[in-house]
Design a protein around this motif. Structure first.
Motif, PDB file in Angstrom:
ATOM      1  N   ILE A  75      -3.348   6.492   0.277  1.00 49.89           N
ATOM      2  CA  ILE A  75      -2.544   5.477  -0.403  1.00 49.89           C
ATOM      3  C   ILE A  75      -2.073   6.015  -1.750  1.00 49.89           C
ATOM      4  O   ILE A  75      -2.869   6.424  -2.585  1.00 49.89           O
ATOM      5  CB  ILE A  75      -3.354   4.188  -0.630  1.00 49.89           C
ATOM      6  N   GLU A  76      -0.784   6.007  -1.937  1.00 45.55           N
ATOM      7  CA  GLU A  76      -0.176   6.444  -3.192  1.00 45.55           C
ATOM      8  C   GLU A  76       0.457   5.227  -3.863  1.00 45.55           C
ATOM      9  O   GLU A  76       1.301   4.557  -3.269  1.00 45.55           O
ATOM     10  CB  GLU A  76       0.885   7.503  -2.905  1.00 45.55           C
ATOM     11  N   GLU A  77       0.050   4.943  -5.092  1.00 48.57           N
ATOM     12  CA  GLU A  77       0.562   3.782  -5.803  1.00 48.57           C
ATOM     13  C   GLU A  77       1.191   4.206  -7.125  1.00 48.57           C
ATOM     14  O   GLU A  77       0.600   4.974  -7.883  1.00 48.57           O
ATOM     15  CB  GLU A  77      -0.559   2.785  -6.087  1.00 48.57           C
ATOM     16  N   ILE A  78       2.373   3.684  -7.394  1.00 50.27           N
ATOM     17  CA  ILE A  78       3.049   3.930  -8.668  1.00 50.27           C
ATOM     18  C   ILE A  78       3.384   2.583  -9.299  1.00 50.27           C
ATOM     19  O   ILE A  78       4.087   1.767  -8.694  1.00 50.27           O
ATOM     20  CB  ILE A  78       4.334   4.747  -8.486  1.00 50.27           C
ATOM     21  N   ASP A  79       2.836   2.338 -10.485  1.00 45.46           N
ATOM     22  CA  ASP A  79       3.155   1.147 -11.265  1.00 45.46           C
ATOM     23  C   ASP A  79       4.060   1.593 -12.402  1.00 45.46           C
ATOM     24  O   ASP A  79       3.621   2.311 -13.316  1.00 45.46           O
ATOM     25  CB  ASP A  79       1.867   0.509 -11.807  1.00 45.46           C
ATOM     26  N   LEU A  80       5.332   1.193 -12.343  1.00 50.58           N
ATOM     27  CA  LEU A  80       6.330   1.708 -13.270  1.00 50.58           C
ATOM     28  C   LEU A  80       6.841   0.616 -14.205  1.00 50.58           C
ATOM     29  O   LEU A  80       7.260  -0.457 -13.770  1.00 50.58           O
ATOM     30  CB  LEU A  80       7.496   2.289 -12.468  1.00 50.58           C
ATOM     31  N   ASN A  81       6.791   0.911 -15.495  1.00 53.22           N
ATOM     32  CA  ASN A  81       7.301  -0.018 -16.505  1.00 53.22           C
ATOM     33  C   ASN A  81       8.777   0.239 -16.774  1.00 53.22           C
ATOM     34  O   ASN A  81       9.301   1.315 -16.487  1.00 53.22           O
ATOM     35  CB  ASN A  81       6.500   0.136 -17.806  1.00 53.22           C
ATOM     36  N   SER A  82       9.431  -0.732 -17.378  1.00 56.25           N
ATOM     37  CA  SER A  82      10.877  -0.626 -17.646  1.00 56.25           C
ATOM     38  C   SER A  82      11.228   0.521 -18.587  1.00 56.25           C
ATOM     39  O   SER A  82      12.345   1.044 -18.552  1.00 56.25           O
ATOM     40  CB  SER A  82      11.403  -1.940 -18.238  1.00 56.25           C
ATOM     41  N   ASP A  83      10.273   0.929 -19.441  1.00 58.79           N
ATOM     42  CA  ASP A  83      10.543   2.027 -20.372  1.00 58.79           C
ATOM     43  C   ASP A  83      10.259   3.401 -19.778  1.00 58.79           C
ATOM     44  O   ASP A  83      10.380   4.422 -20.464  1.00 58.79           O
ATOM     45  CB  ASP A  83       9.751   1.836 -21.669  1.00 58.79           C
ATOM     46  N   GLY A  84       9.859   3.435 -18.509  1.00 61.27           N
ATOM     47  CA  GLY A  84       9.626   4.715 -17.834  1.00 61.27           C
ATOM     48  C   GLY A  84       8.183   5.176 -17.820  1.00 61.27           C
ATOM     49  O   GLY A  84       7.839   6.129 -17.122  1.00 61.27           O
ATOM     50  N   THR A  85       7.326   4.529 -18.597  1.00 62.51           N
ATOM     51  CA  THR A  85       5.894   4.862 -18.549  1.00 62.51           C
ATOM     52  C   THR A  85       5.285   4.194 -17.322  1.00 62.51           C
ATOM     53  O   THR A  85       5.870   3.286 -16.727  1.00 62.51           O
ATOM     54  CB  THR A  85       5.163   4.366 -19.805  1.00 62.51           C
ATOM     55  N   GLY A  86       4.097   4.640 -16.955  1.00 60.49           N
ATOM     56  CA  GLY A  86       3.481   4.012 -15.794  1.00 60.49           C
ATOM     57  C   GLY A  86       2.140   4.596 -15.428  1.00 60.49           C
ATOM     58  O   GLY A  86       1.563   5.391 -16.170  1.00 60.49           O
ATOM     59  N   THR A  87       1.674   4.204 -14.266  1.00 54.70           N
ATOM     60  CA  THR A  87       0.371   4.634 -13.752  1.00 54.70           C
ATOM     61  C   THR A  87       0.518   5.059 -12.294  1.00 54.70           C
ATOM     62  O   THR A  87       1.250   4.424 -11.532  1.00 54.70           O
ATOM     63  CB  THR A  87      -0.650   3.482 -13.823  1.00 54.70           C
ATOM     64  N   MET A  88      -0.171   6.128 -11.946  1.00 49.90           N
ATOM     65  CA  MET A  88      -0.184   6.577 -10.552  1.00 49.90           C
ATOM     66  C   MET A  88      -1.622   6.642 -10.063  1.00 49.90           C
ATOM     67  O   MET A  88      -2.508   7.131 -10.767  1.00 49.90           O
ATOM     68  CB  MET A  88       0.473   7.952 -10.415  1.00 49.90           C
ATOM     69  N   THR A  89      -1.842   6.136  -8.864  1.00 54.32           N
ATOM     70  CA  THR A  89      -3.171   6.157  -8.253  1.00 54.32           C
ATOM     71  C   THR A  89      -3.071   6.771  -6.868  1.00 54.32           C
ATOM     72  O   THR A  89      -2.205   6.399  -6.072  1.00 54.32           O
ATOM     73  CB  THR A  89      -3.751   4.734  -8.131  1.00 54.32           C
ATOM     74  N   PHE A  90      -3.951   7.714  -6.594  1.00 52.97           N
ATOM     75  CA  PHE A  90      -3.991   8.394  -5.296  1.00 52.97           C
ATOM     76  C   PHE A  90      -5.355   8.137  -4.680  1.00 52.97           C
ATOM     77  O   PHE A  90      -6.384   8.468  -5.270  1.00 52.97           O
ATOM     78  CB  PHE A  90      -3.763   9.890  -5.491  1.00 52.97           C
ATOM     79  N   THR A  91      -5.375   7.510  -3.502  1.00 53.57           N
ATOM     80  CA  THR A  91      -6.635   7.093  -2.876  1.00 53.57           C
ATOM     81  C   THR A  91      -6.770   7.628  -1.456  1.00 53.57           C
ATOM     82  O   THR A  91      -5.812   7.596  -0.674  1.00 53.57           O
ATOM     83  CB  THR A  91      -6.726   5.555  -2.828  1.00 53.57           C
ATOM     84  N   LEU A  92      -7.958   8.099  -1.137  1.00 57.62           N
ATOM     85  CA  LEU A  92      -8.319   8.466   0.230  1.00 57.62           C
ATOM     86  C   LEU A  92      -9.326   7.431   0.719  1.00 57.62           C
ATOM     87  O   LEU A  92     -10.424   7.322   0.185  1.00 57.62           O
ATOM     88  CB  LEU A  92      -8.940   9.867   0.281  1.00 57.62           C
ATOM     89  N   ASN A  93      -8.929   6.635   1.710  1.00 56.09           N
ATOM     90  CA  ASN A  93      -9.771   5.561   2.229  1.00 56.09           C
ATOM     91  C   ASN A  93     -10.242   5.904   3.641  1.00 56.09           C
ATOM     92  O   ASN A  93      -9.440   5.948   4.580  1.00 56.09           O
ATOM     93  CB  ASN A  93      -8.977   4.249   2.233  1.00 56.09           C
ATOM     94  N   MET A  94     -11.545   6.158   3.775  1.00 56.26           N
ATOM     95  CA  MET A  94     -12.126   6.459   5.081  1.00 56.26           C
ATOM     96  C   MET A  94     -13.169   5.410   5.475  1.00 56.26           C
ATOM     97  O   MET A  94     -14.098   5.686   6.218  1.00 56.26           O
ATOM     98  CB  MET A  94     -12.752   7.856   5.055  1.00 56.26           C
ATOM     99  N   SER A  95     -13.003   4.202   4.940  1.00 57.91           N
ATOM    100  CA  SER A  95     -14.002   3.149   5.142  1.00 57.91           C
ATOM    101  C   SER A  95     -14.163   2.754   6.605  1.00 57.91           C
ATOM    102  O   SER A  95     -15.236   2.308   7.021  1.00 57.91           O
ATOM    103  CB  SER A  95     -13.652   1.910   4.312  1.00 57.91           C
ATOM    104  N   ARG A  96     -13.102   2.911   7.403  1.00 64.10           N
ATOM    105  CA  ARG A  96     -13.214   2.541   8.819  1.00 64.10           C
ATOM    106  C   ARG A  96     -14.150   3.472   9.584  1.00 64.10           C
ATOM    107  O   ARG A  96     -14.597   3.146  10.678  1.00 64.10           O
ATOM    108  CB  ARG A  96     -11.829   2.549   9.479  1.00 64.10           C
ATOM    109  N   SER A  97     -14.438   4.631   8.996  1.00 73.06           N
ATOM    110  CA  SER A  97     -15.342   5.589   9.637  1.00 73.06           C
ATOM    111  C   SER A  97     -16.640   5.760   8.851  1.00 73.06           C
ATOM    112  O   SER A  97     -17.348   6.747   9.022  1.00 73.06           O
ATOM    113  CB  SER A  97     -14.647   6.957   9.759  1.00 73.06           C
ATOM    114  N   LYS A  98     -16.964   4.781   7.991  1.00 72.61           N
ATOM    115  CA  LYS A  98     -18.099   4.962   7.075  1.00 72.61           C
ATOM    116  C   LYS A  98     -19.434   5.160   7.789  1.00 72.61           C
ATOM    117  O   LYS A  98     -20.263   5.941   7.336  1.00 72.61           O
ATOM    118  CB  LYS A  98     -18.176   3.801   6.091  1.00 72.61           C
ATOM    119  N   SER A  99     -19.657   4.461   8.908  1.00 72.38           N
ATOM    120  CA  SER A  99     -20.928   4.625   9.627  1.00 72.38           C
ATOM    121  C   SER A  99     -21.052   6.028  10.188  1.00 72.38           C
ATOM    122  O   SER A  99     -22.108   6.672  10.086  1.00 72.38           O
ATOM    123  CB  SER A  99     -21.027   3.594  10.760  1.00 72.38           C
ATOM    124  N   LYS A 100     -19.962   6.507  10.762  1.00 72.48           N
ATOM    125  CA  LYS A 100     -19.954   7.857  11.328  1.00 72.48           C
ATOM    126  C   LYS A 100     -20.136   8.897  10.228  1.00 72.48           C
ATOM    127  O   LYS A 100     -20.898   9.856  10.374  1.00 72.48           O
ATOM    128  CB  LYS A 100     -18.642   8.088  12.067  1.00 72.48           C
TER     129      LYS A 100
END
Length: 225
Positions: A26-51
């Protein structure tokens, strides 16, 4: 020459991909009107957590050494260290949930081009031919663009995998989410959807669509003025 630390981190992730069948990036970009922002990069393997919890007790699986918790932690720390050195990048934070196997790295940027510089550096260091992505934000006109160029090398690399390792991509996906502080007027990617609030755009593509080149992340988003 010593491998870049973010390359080591990528290899750790590949080890995980080789021993689990369900994952989402999951790649997330939160962008403000002035061009600043935040980026989050997530690897989600929760569906295989037991394995994965069981696999973490082993030394190797399918010919791959199983990374220890310490290995993963070091990989995350190295990636954070690289980001902190990057121009225009601040407030770098990592999270690691070993119970659900969800890992993420988050950072703030002064302008979206700072992300392009990091991406270009990684691509250059890894000598990667697996496609390219670049971002552009015109704050005066409220236009956000993402350019994505597919490379046939992705499919060639996939075809080199063993049959059992190819199966891990069957249920995998890549999701991108763009959030803005203004409403979206138009967006031109027919694989993406505008949220009910009209302040976010999301696109979810299967891993196989990415591999085959039918998943196109190229996007032009016009914000309301």
């Amino acid at each position: 020459m010593k491998s870049p630390s973010y390359l080591k981190y990528s290899l750790l992730l590949l080890m995980f991909f080789s021993i689990t069948s369900c994952f989402e990036i999951i790649e997330e970009i939160d962008l403000n009107s002035d061009g600043t922002g935040t980026m989050t990069f997530t690897l989600n393997m929760s569906r295989s957590k037991s394995k994965l919890a069981s696999i973490m007790l082993l030394d190797s699986v399918n010919g791959y050494k199983v990374p220890s918790k310490a290995d993963i932690q070091k990989g995350l720390n190295d990636m954070v260290s690289e980001l902190k050195k990057a121009e225009g990048i601040t407030n770098v934070v990592k999270t690691a949930d070993y119970e659900n196997f969800v890992f993420s790295v988050k950072c703030d940027f002064n302008k979206i081009e700072n992300i392009n510089k990091i991406t270009n550096k990684i691509t250059s260091q890894q000598k990667s031919n697996s496609g390219s992505t670049s971002y552009l934000f015109d704050d005066k006109n409220g236009v956000f663009k993402r350019k994505y160029v597919y490379s046939s090398q992705i499919k060639k690399q996939y075809n080199k995998l063993k049959t059992e390792n190819k199966k891990i991509f069957d249920d995998a996906s890549y999701t991108v989410i763009y959030r803005f502080d203004k409403e979206v007027s138009t967006q031109n990617n027919n694989q993406a959807k505008v949220s009910n609030s009209k302040k976010a755009v999301m696109q979810r593509v299967s891993a196989m669509d990415v591999i085959n080149g039918t998943g196109d992340f190229t996007t032009h988003i016009q914000l309301k003025k």
